[in-house]
Design a protein around this motif. Structure first.
Motif, short mmCIF file in Angstrom:
data_model
loop_
_atom_site.label_atom_id
_atom_site.label_comp_id
_atom_site.label_asym_id
_atom_site.label_seq_id
_atom_site.Cartn_x
_atom_site.Cartn_y
_atom_site.Cartn_z
N PRO A 17 51.26 20.16 11.64
CA PRO A 17 50.41 19.09 11.44
C PRO A 17 48.85 19.55 10.45
N GLU A 18 49.11 20.64 11.13
CA GLU A 18 46.59 21.22 10.49
C GLU A 18 46.94 22.08 9.36
N CYS A 19 48.83 22.23 8.68
CA CYS A 19 49.05 23.04 7.13
C CYS A 19 48.03 22.46 5.62
N ASP A 20 47.45 23.62 4.88
CA ASP A 20 46.98 22.44 3.99
C ASP A 20 48.25 22.53 2.60
N SER A 21 47.77 22.43 2.03
CA SER A 21 48.67 21.38 0.91
C SER A 21 49.24 22.83 0.36
N ASN A 22 48.51 23.77 -0.11
CA ASN A 22 49.46 24.63 -0.66
C ASN A 22 50.74 25.42 0.34
N GLU A 23 50.32 25.48 1.81
CA GLU A 23 51.28 25.99 2.40
C GLU A 23 52.00 24.36 3.21
N LEU A 24 52.02 23.60 2.38
CA LEU A 24 53.62 22.24 2.90
C LEU A 24 53.76 22.66 1.43
N PRO A 63 48.53 11.57 0.90
CA PRO A 63 47.47 10.80 2.44
C PRO A 63 48.00 9.95 3.00
N LYS A 64 48.37 8.92 2.21
CA LYS A 64 48.53 7.18 2.39
C LYS A 64 50.45 7.30 3.39
N LYS A 65 51.05 7.33 2.97
CA LYS A 65 52.15 7.91 3.22
C LYS A 65 52.49 7.91 4.52
N ARG A 66 51.95 9.40 4.10
CA ARG A 66 51.45 9.99 5.81
C ARG A 66 50.74 9.30 7.41
N ARG A 67 49.54 8.75 6.47
CA ARG A 67 49.13 7.83 7.75
C ARG A 67 50.23 6.70 7.73
N GLU A 68 50.48 6.25 7.55
CA GLU A 68 51.65 5.44 7.51
C GLU A 68 53.24 5.70 8.49
N TRP A 69 52.98 6.46 8.45
CA TRP A 69 54.57 7.59 9.09
C TRP A 69 54.23 8.37 10.28
N GLU A 70 52.72 8.92 10.22
CA GLU A 70 52.24 9.66 11.54
C GLU A 70 51.35 8.10 12.82
N LYS A 71 51.22 6.89 11.44
CA LYS A 71 51.56 6.02 13.55
C LYS A 71 52.19 5.69 13.38
N LYS A 72 53.81 5.70 13.02
CA LYS A 72 54.75 4.96 14.11
C LYS A 72 55.11 6.37 15.05
#
Length: 309
Positions: A17-24, A63-72
């Motif tokens: 979860p700590e990876c940056d955009s390039n790693e992703l 970022p928005k979709k990621r926050r929604e998913w992480e909440k679940k």
């Protein structure tokens, strides 16, 4: 892609979860190449894994979709998960009784012994034992309603899947909404209408792109499951196969096993200068009923196979 359980997108892409955009992005490209269906023709699970990888990148890169998913997926851990609760924690958390007592000395300080004279003159009639008891108990809170995601299955034609289309979906409360399907869509794809179901849950739209002959469309490709009896798969055979442009004869090679994929070039959908293929998946099945002599032959075949070892 019909599973209702949310997958772990971090694990799918092999990143933290700590990876940056390039790693992703690098991890996504690596996994997409590894699981692309065209590079895994003999793996029936590659197509599903490839779709999950694309879904994972689409969620984690937004970022928005990621926050929604992480909440679940991230739930608050139980404070008693790895230890037994103290007495004060038990009162506070389990029974809901608040206490500010931190040690035994504090407990003793809350009580004072009566002297002998005070005890003799103690008049119980002066105490109103009912003063702290409410006349009626407070009403219990209403039960909490648990809502679930909703899902609809929508049938569209191969042409609608290829170019994209507009379909009307009726939500749980009766509301009609217009959903635009993306171009190059495929059978089994799921589209999400965020927060459209009761309780702010999501409403999923599953696309069904199939013909009466059993052809399944996925982008420019056409998929078909060919069921064969064991002897036909073992010895090889010629079979008439449906395509989008009529039947063709397919020569099945000998020693074909379940899961083997055969390609009919140019028998998929056409878009500008591109033409997809039709993929035929071999599925071995047994006849509905076997005679005693047929069963005896299978038993003899099994004995011969064991004698080899």
């Amino acid at each position: 892609m019909t599973t209702t359980v949310d997958p772990n997108y971090w694990s799918l892409l092999g990143v933290s979860p700590e990876c940056d955009s390039n790693e992703l992005k690098s991890a996504f490209r690596k996994e997409a190449r590894k699981w692309h269906p065209d590079l895994n023709k003999n793996d029936v699970n590659a197509e599903e894994r490839f779709k999950l990888i694309n879904e994972a990148y689409a969620i984690l890169s937004d970022p928005k979709k990621r926050r929604e998913w992480e909440k679940k997926i991230y739930k608050e851990k139980d404070i008693f998960e790895n230890r037994f609760p103290s007495y004060e924690e038990y009162l506070d958390v389990v029974l809901g009784i608040k206490t500010n007592i931190e040690n035994e000395d504090d407990i003793e300080s809350q009580f004072v012994d009566l002297t002998e004279d005070e005890y003799k003159n103690f008049d119980e009639s002066e105490i109103d034992f009912n003063q702290n008891i409410p006349a009626t108990s407070e009403p219990s809170p209403p039960p909490t309603l648990i809502y679930e995601d909703q899902e609809s299955i929508v049938e569209i034609t191969p042409e609608q899947a290829l170019y994209g289309s507009s379909v009307d979906i009726q939500l749980q409360d009766g509301t009609l909404v217009e959903v635009l399907t993306p171009p190059f869509a495929g059978d089994g794809w799921r589209l999400r209408i965020e927060g459209a179901a009761i309780g702010c849950r999501d409403h999923f739209v599953q696309l069904k792109v199939q013909t009466d002959d059993g052809l399944r469309v996925d982008g420019l490709r056409v998929m078909y499951r060919l069921e064969l009896f064991p002897h036909d798969a073992l010895l090889g055979c010629a079979v008439d196969i449906p395509t989008l442009n009529g039947n063709v004869t397919l020569q099945v090679p000998p020693n074909s096993s379940t899961g083997r994929l055969l390609r009919l070039r140019g028998r998929g959908l056409e878009y500008e200068d591109y033409r997809g293929d039709q993929i035929v998946e071999i599925i071995i099945v047994l006849p509905d009923s076997l005679s005693d002599s047929e069963i005896a032959l299978y038993q003899r075949l099994n004995e011969i196979s064991l004698e080899k070892y």
